[in-house]
Design a protein around this motif. Structure first.
Motif, short mmCIF file in Angstrom:
data_model
loop_
_atom_site.label_atom_id
_atom_site.label_comp_id
_atom_site.label_asym_id
_atom_site.label_seq_id
_atom_site.Cartn_x
_atom_site.Cartn_y
_atom_site.Cartn_z
N LYS A 69 44.45 35.68 42.89
CA LYS A 69 45.16 34.95 43.94
C LYS A 69 44.22 34.51 45.06
CE LYS A 69 49.51 37.25 43.10
NZ LYS A 69 50.47 38.23 43.57
N THR A 70 43.17 35.28 45.30
CA THR A 70 42.26 34.97 46.41
C THR A 70 40.81 35.00 45.93
OG1 THR A 70 41.93 37.27 47.12
CG2 THR A 70 43.85 36.12 48.03
N GLU A 71 39.94 34.36 46.69
CA GLU A 71 38.50 34.40 46.39
C GLU A 71 37.98 35.83 46.47
OE1 GLU A 71 36.23 32.07 45.43
OE2 GLU A 71 37.92 30.73 45.13
N ARG A 72 38.48 36.60 47.43
CA ARG A 72 38.03 37.99 47.60
C ARG A 72 38.39 38.81 46.35
NH1 ARG A 72 40.09 42.35 52.06
NH2 ARG A 72 38.59 43.93 51.52
N ASP A 73 39.61 38.63 45.85
CA ASP A 73 40.01 39.33 44.63
C ASP A 73 39.15 38.91 43.45
OD1 ASP A 73 42.02 40.72 45.93
OD2 ASP A 73 43.64 39.44 45.20
N ALA A 74 38.86 37.61 43.34
CA ALA A 74 38.03 37.10 42.25
C ALA A 74 36.64 37.72 42.30
CB ALA A 74 37.95 35.59 42.30
N LYS A 75 36.06 37.81 43.48
CA LYS A 75 34.73 38.41 43.63
C LYS A 75 34.76 39.89 43.26
CE LYS A 75 30.80 39.02 46.75
NZ LYS A 75 30.13 39.76 45.71
N PHE A 76 35.81 40.59 43.66
CA PHE A 76 35.95 42.01 43.33
C PHE A 76 36.00 42.21 41.82
CE2 PHE A 76 38.78 45.62 42.39
CZ PHE A 76 37.98 46.65 42.88
N VAL A 77 36.82 41.42 41.13
CA VAL A 77 36.93 41.52 39.67
C VAL A 77 35.58 41.20 39.02
CG1 VAL A 77 38.01 40.56 37.60
CG2 VAL A 77 39.40 41.06 39.62
N HIS A 78 34.94 40.13 39.47
CA HIS A 78 33.63 39.73 38.94
C HIS A 78 32.62 40.87 39.09
CE1 HIS A 78 29.55 38.09 39.51
NE2 HIS A 78 29.88 37.34 38.48
N ASP A 79 32.54 41.45 40.27
CA ASP A 79 31.56 42.51 40.53
C ASP A 79 31.84 43.76 39.70
OD1 ASP A 79 30.38 40.75 42.29
OD2 ASP A 79 31.11 41.76 44.10
N MET A 80 33.11 44.10 39.54
CA MET A 80 33.45 45.29 38.74
C MET A 80 33.11 45.07 37.27
SD MET A 80 34.54 47.80 40.57
CE MET A 80 35.38 48.82 39.39
N VAL A 81 33.44 43.91 36.73
CA VAL A 81 33.14 43.62 35.33
C VAL A 81 31.62 43.58 35.12
CG1 VAL A 81 33.31 41.90 33.50
CG2 VAL A 81 35.31 42.47 34.87
N LYS A 82 30.92 42.95 36.04
CA LYS A 82 29.46 42.89 35.94
C LYS A 82 28.86 44.30 35.94
CE LYS A 82 25.50 40.65 38.06
NZ LYS A 82 25.04 39.78 39.14
N GLY A 83 29.40 45.18 36.76
CA GLY A 83 28.93 46.56 36.79
C GLY A 83 29.22 47.29 35.49
N LEU A 84 30.41 47.09 34.93
CA LEU A 84 30.76 47.74 33.67
C LEU A 84 29.89 47.25 32.51
CD1 LEU A 84 34.65 47.80 33.89
CD2 LEU A 84 33.10 49.75 33.95
N VAL A 85 29.62 45.98 32.47
CA VAL A 85 28.79 45.41 31.41
C VAL A 85 27.37 45.95 31.51
CG1 VAL A 85 27.77 43.27 30.53
CG2 VAL A 85 30.20 43.36 31.11
N GLY A 86 26.92 46.22 32.72
CA GLY A 86 25.55 46.70 32.93
C GLY A 86 25.36 48.17 32.59
N ILE A 87 26.46 48.90 32.39
CA ILE A 87 26.35 50.33 32.06
C ILE A 87 25.91 50.46 30.61
CG2 ILE A 87 27.63 52.48 31.72
CD1 ILE A 87 29.43 51.61 34.03
N ARG A 88 24.87 51.22 30.40
CA ARG A 88 24.36 51.43 29.04
C ARG A 88 24.57 52.87 28.64
NH1 ARG A 88 18.66 48.21 29.43
NH2 ARG A 88 19.60 46.15 29.56
N PRO A 89 24.86 53.10 27.36
CA PRO A 89 25.00 54.50 26.91
C PRO A 89 23.63 55.19 26.97
CG PRO A 89 25.13 52.98 25.05
CD PRO A 89 25.06 52.14 26.29
#
Length: 93
Positions: A69-89
């Motif tokens: 709904k907002t740019e702030r929410d979009a940035k939050f989702v982007h940053d969380m997904v980027k962090g999850l993708v960067g996690i390596r086993p």
């Protein structure tokens, strides 16, 4: 936007699909606040609509398309997904 429209944005070869319209704010869910599940809940609360597709034929190939709904929410989702993708086993010994 209809669910069918969201699903059409995903590759036809995917075996698993999910779509969401309207977010989860109106659902009567008890959400944890201060742990990993709380972060996941915050991500879902920031999503207005989205679609997820997974192709499991050669491992895991996933695509997610979300709108907030907002740019702030979009940035939050982007940053969380980027962090999850960067996690390596951990490396195996």
């Amino acid at each position: 936007m209809a669910l069918a429209e969201l699903l059409r944005t995903l590759p036809g070869s995917d075996q698993i699909y999910a779509a969401l319209i309207g977010g989860i704010e109106d659902l009567d869910l008890v959400m944890p606040k201060a742990d990993v599940l709380g972060n996941v809940a915050q991500v879902f609360q920031a999503v207005d609509n989205g679609a997820l597709g997974m192709d499991l034929s050669k491992g895991l190939d996933a695509i997610a398309r979300v709108n907030s709904k907002t740019e702030r929410d979009a940035k939050f989702v982007h940053d969380m997904v980027k962090g999850l993708v960067g996690i390596r086993p951990p490396e195996r010994a």
